[in-house]
Design a protein around this motif. Sequence first.
Motif, short mmCIF file in Angstrom:
data_model
loop_
_atom_site.label_atom_id
_atom_site.label_comp_id
_atom_site.label_asym_id
_atom_site.label_seq_id
_atom_site.Cartn_x
_atom_site.Cartn_y
_atom_site.Cartn_z
N MET A 82 66.51 42.41 20.74
CA MET A 82 66.80 44.04 21.12
C MET A 82 66.79 44.23 22.67
O MET A 82 67.45 44.95 23.09
N GLU A 83 65.70 43.66 23.23
CA GLU A 83 65.52 43.55 24.61
C GLU A 83 66.83 43.30 25.37
O GLU A 83 67.35 43.79 26.34
N VAL A 84 67.42 41.85 24.96
CA VAL A 84 68.71 41.42 25.49
C VAL A 84 69.55 42.35 25.19
O VAL A 84 70.64 42.72 26.05
N LEU A 85 69.84 42.78 24.10
CA LEU A 85 71.06 43.76 23.70
C LEU A 85 71.03 45.07 24.66
O LEU A 85 71.88 45.55 25.10
N GLU A 86 69.72 45.71 24.70
CA GLU A 86 69.67 46.87 25.45
C GLU A 86 69.76 46.66 26.77
O GLU A 86 70.52 47.46 27.64
N ARG A 87 69.67 45.17 27.45
CA ARG A 87 69.72 45.12 28.73
C ARG A 87 71.55 45.07 29.02
O ARG A 87 72.03 45.66 30.12
N ILE A 88 71.96 44.48 28.12
CA ILE A 88 73.32 44.41 28.14
C ILE A 88 74.30 45.63 28.24
O ILE A 88 75.15 45.91 28.80
N HIS A 89 73.65 46.49 27.18
CA HIS A 89 74.34 47.78 27.07
C HIS A 89 74.01 48.69 28.17
O HIS A 89 74.91 49.63 28.85
N SER A 90 72.96 48.41 29.09
CA SER A 90 72.82 49.32 30.12
C SER A 90 73.65 48.65 31.49
O SER A 90 73.95 49.66 32.15
N LEU A 91 74.05 47.73 31.36
CA LEU A 91 75.09 47.16 32.31
C LEU A 91 76.33 47.56 32.42
O LEU A 91 77.15 47.44 33.18
N ASN A 92 76.85 47.69 30.75
CA ASN A 92 78.27 48.08 30.50
C ASN A 92 78.13 49.36 29.96
O ASN A 92 77.77 49.57 28.95
N THR A 93 79.00 50.27 30.66
CA THR A 93 79.12 51.77 29.87
C THR A 93 79.97 51.62 28.72
O THR A 93 80.03 52.59 27.77
N GLU A 94 80.74 50.89 28.56
CA GLU A 94 82.07 50.77 27.62
C GLU A 94 81.14 50.31 26.30
O GLU A 94 81.84 50.93 25.18
N LEU A 95 80.14 49.61 26.32
CA LEU A 95 79.47 49.35 25.23
C LEU A 95 78.96 50.53 24.55
O LEU A 95 78.61 50.60 23.07
N ASP A 96 78.72 51.34 25.30
CA ASP A 96 78.08 52.76 24.53
C ASP A 96 78.84 53.40 23.71
O ASP A 96 78.39 53.88 22.54
#
Length: 414
Positions: free
Chosen positions: A101-115
């Motif tokens: 979950m930490e890895v996924l949240e970090r990836i989502h924070s770096l990419n706005t399209e994923l939100d």
Amino acid sequence: QVKVLLVTDVAARGVDIPLLDNVINYNFPPKPKLFVHRVGRVARAGRSGTAYSLVAPDETPFLYGLNLFLNRGFKLSKPDSKSTEDGLFGAVPQHMIDEEMEVLERIHSLNTELDSLKKVCNNAYKQYLKSRPTADSESIRNVKQILSKDIETHPIFKKKVDTTANNNSGIGTDILSSIRSYRPNSTIFETGKTKGSVGFEVMQQKRKIFDKMVEKFAANKKASDFDQNKDKFKDNEFYVPYQSSEHFSEKGLQLDQPFNAQMSAAVLDFNGDDSRSINRSNNAMKWDRKKKKFISGGNTDPTKKRIKTESGNWISASYKSDIYKKWKQKAKAEQQQSDEEEEGVDNEEKLERNQSIQRNPKKPTKQSSRRPPKRELKNREEIYKERQRVERKKSFQKWRQSEKAKQKNAKKAK
């Protein structure tokens, strides 16, 4: 070239992919037949394969129903279980889930399209849950008892658990698990309150009343668990089950709908794309079974040839037959006729009444202009005439058939 295929249930049937060794069910299938088709993509033509399933708590009843369908027991993971065992149900370590979950949240924070994609996926999953069928009641009842207890870690993750224990990184997970399982003895009304406060006194009185009930409930639960474990023993030599051994497998193979309903739903209509063909299909005549005639099929106005019910819904006007109104008029006319017969009105009185009507003529109403309702009861003469008419009709039909046969024979002879 491709090592991973991310597919839907479209690829669950009729596809033979060589060199495919593993199938991972991200969303567990709600039907046993669908699971069999998914897993059937591996271990084909004598080859070996493995199916892994990620099962959420709300999907566990489907897994239990699958084991009933396959006539297999629901095997829970044990401390001495091996990773090579088939059909094991075990838990995933919490620290592994937290790391992912930490890895996924970090990836989502770096990419706005994923939100935005995450919102779309969440909405799609909600629609999937609405269309997903429910599990049977027996599976849901048994799974509740299974999930109420702690489940051992699956043997696949034991190496990961051992390495974290050696590196002393499992201390944090133990602290987190103890925090999650912590239940305070005092409520929010009692923390930081003195004995003279109203909230403290109310909660103390509630505790005196409900403590006995909680203890009684816990004692009854222990007794029921003991009785269930006691009732599990059965002698197969003398035990006669109320269901066959293949009951759940036959239930899983049965059709959800009758064959006729499935065939009527599987109709492919070819409609035109241009406006001319669409208007032609809308204006096509359709057969109405109630009216016994062809009607136009382009009626899109909800108020046209429709009536509004008391609930506000529009229904077809053919449902309104005015049966009660017709019966009421008919009963009134018969009652008037019977009253005149019982009173025995003389002819002179009838003539006088007709004369008075002629002197004071009134405009005929709609009801008076109509013919009186037809009598349902027939006398002897009417019954005799009806029978003679039917016999004449039958004899005429026989004569007509014989004449046609003579004409055909004469043509053949020529």
